[in-house]
Design a protein around this motif. Structure first.
Motif, PDB file in Angstrom:
ATOM      1  N   GLY A   1     -46.909 -12.462   9.925  1.00 55.63           N
ATOM      2  CA  GLY A   1     -47.468 -14.110  10.374  1.00 55.63           C
ATOM      3  C   GLY A   1     -46.539 -14.853  10.762  1.00 55.63           C
ATOM      4  N   PRO A   2     -46.601 -16.229  10.473  1.00 53.14           N
ATOM      5  CA  PRO A   2     -45.553 -17.156  11.168  1.00 53.14           C
ATOM      6  C   PRO A   2     -44.252 -16.746  10.714  1.00 53.14           C
ATOM      7  CG  PRO A   2     -47.317 -18.147   9.761  1.00 53.14           C
ATOM      8  CD  PRO A   2     -47.556 -16.603   9.691  1.00 53.14           C
TER       9      PRO A   2
ATOM     10  N   GLN B   1     -49.581  -8.262  19.468  1.00 54.94           N
ATOM     11  CA  GLN B   1     -50.210  -7.891  18.270  1.00 54.94           C
ATOM     12  C   GLN B   1     -50.893  -6.521  18.769  1.00 54.94           C
ATOM     13  OE1 GLN B   1     -52.800 -10.752  16.451  1.00 54.94           O
ATOM     14  NE2 GLN B   1     -53.982 -10.939  18.252  1.00 54.94           N
TER      15      GLN B   1
ATOM     16  N   TRP C   1     -48.348 -15.501  16.532  1.00 52.56           N
ATOM     17  CA  TRP C   1     -47.050 -16.444  15.719  1.00 52.56           C
ATOM     18  C   TRP C   1     -45.838 -15.715  16.570  1.00 52.56           C
ATOM     19  CZ3 TRP C   1     -50.571 -12.647  13.321  1.00 52.56           C
ATOM     20  CH2 TRP C   1     -51.604 -13.523  12.366  1.00 52.56           C
TER      21      TRP C   1
ATOM     22  N   HIS D   1     -42.478 -16.204   3.545  1.00 49.06           N
ATOM     23  CA  HIS D   1     -42.531 -17.258   4.328  1.00 49.06           C
ATOM     24  C   HIS D   1     -42.707 -18.811   3.966  1.00 49.06           C
ATOM     25  CE1 HIS D   1     -44.765 -19.544   7.540  1.00 49.06           C
ATOM     26  NE2 HIS D   1     -43.516 -19.544   8.265  1.00 49.06           N
TER      27      HIS D   1
END
Ligand SMILES: NC(=O)c1ccc[n+]([C@@H]2O[C@H](COP(=O)([O-])OP(=O)(O)OC[C@H]3O[C@@H](n4cnc5c(N)ncnc54)[C@H](O)[C@@H]3O)[C@@H](O)[C@H]2O)c1
Ligand SMILES: Nc1ncnc2c1ncn2[C@@H]1O[C@H](COP(=O)(O)OP(=O)(O)OP(=O)(O)O)[C@@H](O)[C@H]1O
Length: 528
Positions: A306-307, A351, A492, A282
């Protein structure tokens, strides 16, 4: 014969009278018990009479019954008139009070309230720091409308002495978080409480535009497997990105092998060895390109735990709800995206954690799963109903008894949730859709919960079977009795580039992809 006449309708003589009674009932006639008593009395009386006598007496009793009806109706209409008069009086008093307050307000501009006549459109000026009274012009007469009451602190020694109604408005303070809770975990800067007025200057679901501050250097391409057209395009696109745009290109190991089988000149293309390595990509990747359908977008998003870098999805599938770009025009599209600015749809993800009963006191839970569409809890191959206890934060929501439950993002609202009867929701609306799958209940309507809640779905200990969880339709896991799935909004989101802008793209998708509300136009030749 007389007994025949003594049925409900005939005791009122004719059907017309019974209809009259019905319409009076609809008009609010309520003295039905006395009416019923009279009718019963008539019936009892007539049963004791000879047929001849009964006919005469029947007529007498019938006219009495009619009188009773008329009396009841009179009472009802009088009552109605009284209620109307009372309402009119209340309205008159309210109007008087309102005018008096307005006069007081306009006479006393120095007490901190200003009559802002320049703002004649009647809109609330949320940006104003000082409290304002807004006025609205209506035709020739200037109708003043107090848009909102003003919170005003009363200065004890003020020259005006806070002598109007405004001073009576209670001062209040609002703060973030739940009652008695000090942490600001759910804080979102979308509401301000300045001067006691609640305003929402920036809403999270606004259209977002992305402007590059430095040029993108690295792209990663995800492609749908086993498709010749995708394979042909990926070969062409990789070369163009390198030769014309000077970009570093990453592809999946499978695709690198395919490219190398085309030509050894593709050895500049980079890839990764294992899943751990991709999770570290990422920070290096500026842009993600997907070639395939919605499943490829889901696949690409799932690679980032994540991001996620912005995704440019090219349509090479059959539906393409989230893939607005046409692959034939990939050069123009990518030129424009790389130049920027571009409109993006910020798609929220959920999530999800599974908490096993046997490990409920352990600090570590199983790996967190991120979903872009939905997490589904269903009965799997079991032929029993699922039995799922659902909680929202700490409140009990319901017990799902049916085939299962879908917890969906708004992006996923047009996927499985739609098929199960959930609403279609614009992807930028923050929220969690709570959609049952074939519930065995007549009253289980789908819900949409706010984005800050945590939903817990537990398989009760007395459940007949286990349940199965799947994440964006993949990675099935079994939930045994006592196990729970905990789900909340992930921090995210996935940003996908828009063809035009998010609302336009969403509407185009539901029209073109789902043929939403398509119907032949009614012809004009018919009754006018
Ligand atoms: N009964 C159903 O409608 C049903 C059943 C199982 C899974 N699904 C959906 O399939 C998704 C997985 O997609 P896949 O492509 O990997 O599997 P897939 O190849 O089986 O495709 C499922 C279909 O759902 C469409 N789809 C996926 N996401 C969408 C979205 N956000 N909006 C509108 N349509 C969408 C796809 O374009 C495809 O036509 C799951 O997340 C689930 O939402 C739907
Ligand atoms: N890069 C990838 N690696 C492995 N599997 C993938 C990849 N991209 C997509 N898939 C899987 O391939 C399947 C089909 O992909 P996709 O939905 O993109 O194509 P499609 O079914 O032809 O398109 P549409 O959904 O528009 O009908 C999905 O189940 C998806 O998860």
């Amino acid at each position: 014969m007389s007994t025949y006449k003594l049925n409900h309708t005939d005791s009122f003589g004719k059907g017309g009278d019974a209809n009259g009674l019905r319409s009076n009932q609809e008009n609010g006639f309520s003295n039905l018990s006395s009416l019923a008593q009279s009718e019963k009395a008539v019936q009892e009386f007539l049963i004791q009479q000879t047929p001849m006598q009964a006919n005469d007496d029947h007529l007498i009793e019938f006219s009495e019954a009619l009188r009773t009806v008329a009396k009841a109706l009179r009472g009802s209409s009088e009552g109605k008139a009284l209620a109307q008069a009372e309402a009119a009086e209340w309205k008159r008093r309210y109007e008087l009070e309102r005018c008096k307050n307005l006069e007081l307000l306009l006479k006393a501009p120095s007490n901190g309230v200003c009559a802002d006549e320049s703002n004649s459109n009647g809109m609330m000026d949320h940006s104003a720091k000082s409290p304002r009274l807004h006025v609205q012009e209506n035709g020739n007469s200037l109708e003043r409308i107090c848009a909102h009451e003003v919170l005003q602190d009363c200065e004890p020694n003020s020259p005006n002495g806070c002598n109007n109604k405004l001073k009576r408005k209670a001062s209040f303070k609002l703060s973030w978080g739940c009652k008695g809770q000090t942490n600001d975990q759910h804080k979102k800067e979308i509401v301000s409480f300045e001067s006691g007025n609640i305003t929402t200057p920036d809403r999270s679901s606004k259209q977002i535009s992305l402007t590059w501050e430095s040029s993108p250097q690295t792209v990663i391409i995800f492609t749908k497997p086993n498709s010749t057209s995708v394979r042909v395009l990926s070969v062409e696109m990789v070369r163009w990105l390198r030769d014309h745009k000077g970009l570093n290109v990453y592809v999946e190991p499978r695709v690198k092998a395919e490219l190398l089988s085309e030509s050894s000149s593709f050895d500049f293309v980079q890839t990764w060895e294992d899943d751990k390595e991709i999770s570290l990509l990422h920070p290096k990747v500026d842009l993600v390109i997907t070639l395939g359908g919605d499943g490829t977008v889901l696949w690409a998003a799932s690679m980032f735990k994540g991001p996620v870098p912005p995704i440019v999805p090219f349509s090479m599938g059959s539906l393409g709800f989230m893939t607005p770009f046409h692959s034939e025009q990939y050069r123009d599209c990518l030129e424009s995206v790389l130049r920027g600015p571009l409109s993006i749809t910020l798609r929220h993800r959920l999530q999800c954690h599974i908490i096993r009963d046997k490990a409920r006191h352990d600090y570590e839970t199983e790996e967190t799963m991120l979903v872009l569409n939905e997490v589904t809890i269903d009965r799997g191959i079991s032929s029993y109903l699922t039995n799922l206890e659902c909680y929202c934060d700490n409140s009990f929501v319901t017990c799902v008894q049916g085939d299962g439950l879908i917890l969906s993002t708004t992006s996923g609202s047009t996927a499985y949730s739609l098929a199960a009867g959930g609403s279609m929701v614009h992807p930028q609306v923050p929220g969690i859709l709570f959609t049952p799958i074939c519930p065995h209940s007549l009253s289980f309507r789908p819900l949409i919960l706010p984005d800050h809640v945590t939903v817990r779905v537990q398989v009760p200990f007395n459940s007949r079977g286990s349940a199965w969880v799947s994440f964006d339709g993949k990675g099935r896991k079994q939930l045994e009795a006592g196990d729970a799935l905990v789900c909340s909004m992930a921090p995210w989101p996935v940003s996908t580039a828009c063809q035009v802008e998010s609302t336009h793209d969403f509407l185009r998708s539901i029209h073109d992809g789902l043929h939403w509300n398509q119907r032949k136009i009614q012809s004009s030749d018919g009754p006018q």
